[in-house]
Write a protein that holds these residues in place. Sequence first.
Motif, PDB file in Angstrom:
ATOM      1  N   VAL A  40       1.874  72.509 -91.758  1.00  0.00           N
ATOM      2  CA  VAL A  40       3.173  72.886 -91.183  1.00  0.00           C
ATOM      3  C   VAL A  40       3.584  71.929 -90.064  1.00  0.00           C
ATOM      4  CG1 VAL A  40       4.433  74.700 -89.975  1.00  0.00           C
ATOM      5  CG2 VAL A  40       2.802  75.306 -91.780  1.00  0.00           C
ATOM      6  N   LEU A  41       2.710  71.721 -89.099  1.00  0.00           N
ATOM      7  CA  LEU A  41       3.067  70.982 -87.890  1.00  0.00           C
ATOM      8  C   LEU A  41       3.375  69.517 -88.175  1.00  0.00           C
ATOM      9  CD1 LEU A  41       3.379  71.175 -84.812  1.00  0.00           C
ATOM     10  CD2 LEU A  41       0.944  70.628 -84.610  1.00  0.00           C
ATOM     11  N   ASP A  42       2.660  68.910 -89.123  1.00  0.00           N
ATOM     12  CA  ASP A  42       2.847  67.485 -89.359  1.00  0.00           C
ATOM     13  C   ASP A  42       4.190  67.159 -89.988  1.00  0.00           C
ATOM     14  OD1 ASP A  42       0.464  66.936 -88.203  1.00  0.00           O
ATOM     15  OD2 ASP A  42      -0.612  66.426 -90.029  1.00  0.00           O
ATOM     16  N   VAL A  43       4.863  68.138 -90.563  1.00  0.00           N
ATOM     17  CA  VAL A  43       6.217  67.909 -91.082  1.00  0.00           C
ATOM     18  C   VAL A  43       7.144  67.517 -89.934  1.00  0.00           C
ATOM     19  CG1 VAL A  43       8.192  68.938 -92.249  1.00  0.00           C
ATOM     20  CG2 VAL A  43       5.868  69.471 -93.032  1.00  0.00           C
ATOM     21  N   ALA A  44       7.090  68.290 -88.855  1.00  0.00           N
ATOM     22  CA  ALA A  44       7.909  67.975 -87.678  1.00  0.00           C
ATOM     23  C   ALA A  44       7.428  66.704 -87.000  1.00  0.00           C
ATOM     24  CB  ALA A  44       7.879  69.142 -86.699  1.00  0.00           C
ATOM     25  N   HIS A  45       6.109  66.516 -86.938  1.00  0.00           N
ATOM     26  CA  HIS A  45       5.574  65.299 -86.336  1.00  0.00           C
ATOM     27  C   HIS A  45       6.089  64.060 -87.063  1.00  0.00           C
ATOM     28  CE1 HIS A  45       1.784  67.133 -84.233  1.00  0.00           C
ATOM     29  NE2 HIS A  45       2.906  67.353 -83.567  1.00  0.00           N
ATOM     30  N   ALA A  46       6.089  64.079 -88.379  1.00  0.00           N
ATOM     31  CA  ALA A  46       6.532  62.918 -89.156  1.00  0.00           C
ATOM     32  C   ALA A  46       7.997  62.615 -88.883  1.00  0.00           C
ATOM     33  CB  ALA A  46       6.307  63.171 -90.642  1.00  0.00           C
ATOM     34  N   ARG A  47       8.828  63.651 -88.856  1.00  0.00           N
ATOM     35  CA  ARG A  47      10.257  63.455 -88.613  1.00  0.00           C
ATOM     36  C   ARG A  47      10.498  62.812 -87.253  1.00  0.00           C
ATOM     37  NH1 ARG A  47      11.472  68.138 -89.759  1.00  0.00           N
ATOM     38  NH2 ARG A  47      11.508  69.087 -87.688  1.00  0.00           N
ATOM     39  N   ARG A  48       9.800  63.316 -86.221  1.00  0.00           N
ATOM     40  CA  ARG A  48      10.000  62.769 -84.885  1.00  0.00           C
ATOM     41  C   ARG A  48       9.382  61.380 -84.755  1.00  0.00           C
ATOM     42  NH1 ARG A  48       8.504  68.184 -83.210  1.00  0.00           N
ATOM     43  NH2 ARG A  48       6.490  67.349 -82.484  1.00  0.00           N
TER      44      ARG A  48
END
Length: 306
Positions: free
Chosen positions: A238-246
């Motif tokens: 879950v968390l790495d989806v947002a990490h990748a975008r940022r």
Amino acid sequence: MLPDFSADDTQTFHQKLAHFNVSRLAPATPTTDWQADMDSEYLHRQAEGGFLEALRGEVVSLLPDPTFDTGRFIAWFEALVETGPGQQHALFDWLAEHASRQQMRLFLAQEAAGEAGFEDLLAYTLVKLPEEAKLECARNFWDEMGHGRPAAMHGTLLARMVSDLDLQHTIDTTVWESLALSNTMVGLATTRRYAFQSIGALGVIELTAPERARKVGLGMQRLGMADPTRAYFELHAVLDVAHARRWITRVIRPLIEATPDCAPFIAEGALMRLLCGERCYARYQLEFETTQFALGQAHDRLLQVS
């Protein structure tokens, strides 16, 4: 005695480099034989440099068109989740749906052994970066550190999984492909001439990890492994989806806009990391396809094939 890599096979080479990385990253105290330590370090770093340069050479044919502007480069980078080496590998559907508990434990032990410590790699990589990129690295680092809560640190969650499942992993019982992945990440992060490669490698981990982590988590759940044991993988799903975008919008894009010449090096790092991962997955799949075995037998066979 100074190290000699000249007669080493691939397994031995990466074992030596992995042992060196453990010692060089660990906090230490001054010694009277520091000059001998420096001589040894030079030879290890020279061997590491040769390995990384060879790996750079292996990904040349996969690099994006050098005429790409920032937008087209970002599109190429984002597409690596589908087109990059090792992506959509059949191993992960098999882990989700078919792997036995013994086989899952073997996979997890090898993966844990190859984990270089994302937060430490981040800390090395962010040194002297421009403000926007450094701030995003710091935000990511704080997530890795569990926002200051020891039990939520990602390294702690991984250690919890290793302990819960009684995974036995050491450098000398880990296949060279997994050691090479870790050695690559440490070498890129700790060597400033590879700073942009490290940024690409870290970014592509964030981009490609969620789906693999989700499938590993599903396999662990199918096998009855407890929620806290699965937390490391389920969090990254879950968390790495947002990490990748940022990472793409706040690290890669501003760096390329400010210094367009860094783009091919960012691409190199991403491809180097993916190629190392692909080799791990192929090694694991080969073993699981050809033999049904208990955990101890699996370790023996894995070490024989290199």
